[in-house]
Design an enzyme around this catalytic site. Sequence first.
Site, PDB file in Angstrom:
ATOM      1  N   TYR A 119      19.502 -59.786 -37.655  1.00  0.00           N
ATOM      2  CA  TYR A 119      18.642 -59.970 -38.739  1.00  0.00           C
ATOM      3  C   TYR A 119      19.139 -59.612 -40.140  1.00  0.00           C
ATOM      4  O   TYR A 119      18.267 -60.726 -40.872  1.00  0.00           O
ATOM      5  CB  TYR A 119      17.505 -58.608 -38.351  1.00  0.00           C
ATOM      6  N   LYS A 165      25.497 -55.191 -24.675  1.00  0.00           N
ATOM      7  CA  LYS A 165      25.666 -56.655 -24.293  1.00  0.00           C
ATOM      8  C   LYS A 165      27.365 -56.841 -23.903  1.00  0.00           C
ATOM      9  O   LYS A 165      27.494 -57.941 -24.315  1.00  0.00           O
ATOM     10  CB  LYS A 165      25.294 -57.672 -24.725  1.00  0.00           C
ATOM     11  N   ASP A 197      20.407 -55.520 -20.386  1.00  0.00           N
ATOM     12  CA  ASP A 197      19.621 -56.405 -19.082  1.00  0.00           C
ATOM     13  C   ASP A 197      18.703 -55.360 -17.878  1.00  0.00           C
ATOM     14  O   ASP A 197      17.386 -55.157 -17.157  1.00  0.00           O
ATOM     15  CB  ASP A 197      20.129 -57.537 -18.226  1.00  0.00           C
ATOM     16  N   ASP A 221      14.700 -53.565 -30.852  1.00  0.00           N
ATOM     17  CA  ASP A 221      13.293 -54.113 -31.257  1.00  0.00           C
ATOM     18  C   ASP A 221      13.004 -54.269 -29.814  1.00  0.00           C
ATOM     19  O   ASP A 221      11.790 -54.121 -29.587  1.00  0.00           O
ATOM     20  CB  ASP A 221      13.425 -55.242 -32.131  1.00  0.00           C
ATOM     21  N   ASP A 225       9.730 -51.490 -27.412  1.00  0.00           N
ATOM     22  CA  ASP A 225       8.511 -51.842 -26.665  1.00  0.00           C
ATOM     23  C   ASP A 225       8.124 -52.140 -25.925  1.00  0.00           C
ATOM     24  O   ASP A 225       6.711 -51.920 -25.358  1.00  0.00           O
ATOM     25  CB  ASP A 225       8.299 -53.727 -27.259  1.00  0.00           C
TER      26      ASP A 225
HETATM   27  C1  IPM Z   1       9.534 -53.762 -35.898  1.00  0.00           C
HETATM   28  C2  IPM Z   1       9.361 -54.896 -36.323  1.00  0.00           C
HETATM   29  C3  IPM Z   1       9.797 -55.948 -37.087  1.00  0.00           C
HETATM   30  C4  IPM Z   1      11.529 -56.020 -36.824  1.00  0.00           C
HETATM   31  C5  IPM Z   1       9.692 -57.031 -37.855  1.00  0.00           C
HETATM   32  C6  IPM Z   1       8.406 -57.138 -38.458  1.00  0.00           C
HETATM   33  C7  IPM Z   1       9.954 -58.120 -38.694  1.00  0.00           C
HETATM   34  O1  IPM Z   1       8.673 -55.577 -35.188  1.00  0.00           O
HETATM   35  O2  IPM Z   1       9.408 -53.112 -36.607  1.00  0.00           O
HETATM   36  O3  IPM Z   1       9.297 -53.420 -34.937  1.00  0.00           O
HETATM   37  O4  IPM Z   1      11.624 -57.182 -35.508  1.00  0.00           O
HETATM   38  O5  IPM Z   1      12.426 -55.038 -36.785  1.00  0.00           O
HETATM   39 MN    MN Z   2       9.230 -54.874 -33.453  1.00  0.00          MN
END
Ligand code: IPM
Ligand code: MN
Length: 328
Positions: A119, A165, A197, A221, A225
């Site tokens: 990032y 990884k 993975d 990240d 999710d």
């Molecule tokens: C999160 C989001 C952010 C990230 C984006 C919007 C920059 O996906 O907070 O998880 O990737 O950190």
């Molecule tokens: Mn995110």
Amino acid sequence: MPRIVTLAGDGIGPEVMEQAERVLRALPLELELDPRPFGGGAIKTLGAALPDETLAAAKSADAVLLAAIGLPEFDGKPVRPEQGLLKIRQELGVYANLRPAKAGAIDLLIVRELIGGIYFGKHGRHPDGRAYDTLEYSADEIERVARTAFELARTRRHKLLSVDKANVLETSRLWREVVTELGKEYRDVALSHMYVDNCALQIVLDATQFDVLLTENMMGDILSDEVAGFCGGLGLAASASIGAAGTPGIFEPVHGSAPDIAGKGLANPAAMLLTTSLLLAYGLGEHAWAAKLDAAVAHALTVVQTPDQGGTASTADVGDAVLAALGL
Ligand code: IPM
Ligand code: MN
Ligand code: NAD
């Protein structure tokens, strides 16, 4: 009196922040709420996703409560709301992003490195049109977030899984070396390693096997999710971004601005309210109120559900139920 900078942002951000503000104002705590422009709206009105005044207010605050940023109209544009989010994380030095997840027998905590890695590497296009994003980590960047993860494992079930990884990436090989070395200081914590993975697969097969997962920025990240999908969805996923002791943390739900449901009163404010609980605990040391708010959200969710939870309740209905459960 503690001052909390609130950054409502874009899309469903202001809708869920409104419920958090209702709860914070109702608590019998002396708190100052300091709302500031941030995100796509701030680009449009002030020309920057993170205006200087917003950054200065955040740096001098006791804690920052951030809802969500991002608007589809900025897709493909050189200036984007997401840049403001990355910048405030970097400027506040919040290197450890704690993403807890609980559901049934699942009780895990992702510790995601937040201000390094791909990032924050070099991004660009070469003259021949090739694009690049570079991934770098220093040993210090790895060690400080790993230390946070080991310390947190000590407060939980004493199990730490470091995800990388290392079969491909040099940064992951350094990651594994640093974490293994630090593990010698934490002999009471059972340390193991897994490729990302396989970890993605293991989360699907049996997420109950995990206690604390430590990983780098982008892997964290994605995995967070995925984990949220097993724990009631993004409408319930909270997070705390913390740095060195004595510096303000940023408390932010895992979800984004959800443009597909924004402006309709359909967003689930539970993630934002559970994030507010993390702010009370980690940001202000108000552990008793944090526990009460967690319990109130859990109870409210048994009474009212927004559409993501299979119900027809509105964002404000959930806020009402949480306030009622708190007796406020
Ligand atoms: C999160 C989001 C952010 C990230 C984006 C919007 C920059 O996906 O907070 O998880 O990737 O950190
Ligand atoms: Mn995110
Ligand atoms: P998203 O998290 O906004 O939405 C993903 C899905 O989850 C959507 O279907 C959405 O409706 C649903 N969802 C998310 N939060 C919800 C809630 N509280 N209640 C009910 N449903 C909810 O991710 P996306 O669609 O990939 O991204 C949209 C925008 O948000 C993009 O601009 C992205 O960059 C940004 N984003 C910001 C943050 C942040 O501010 N921390 C985090 C992730 C994404």
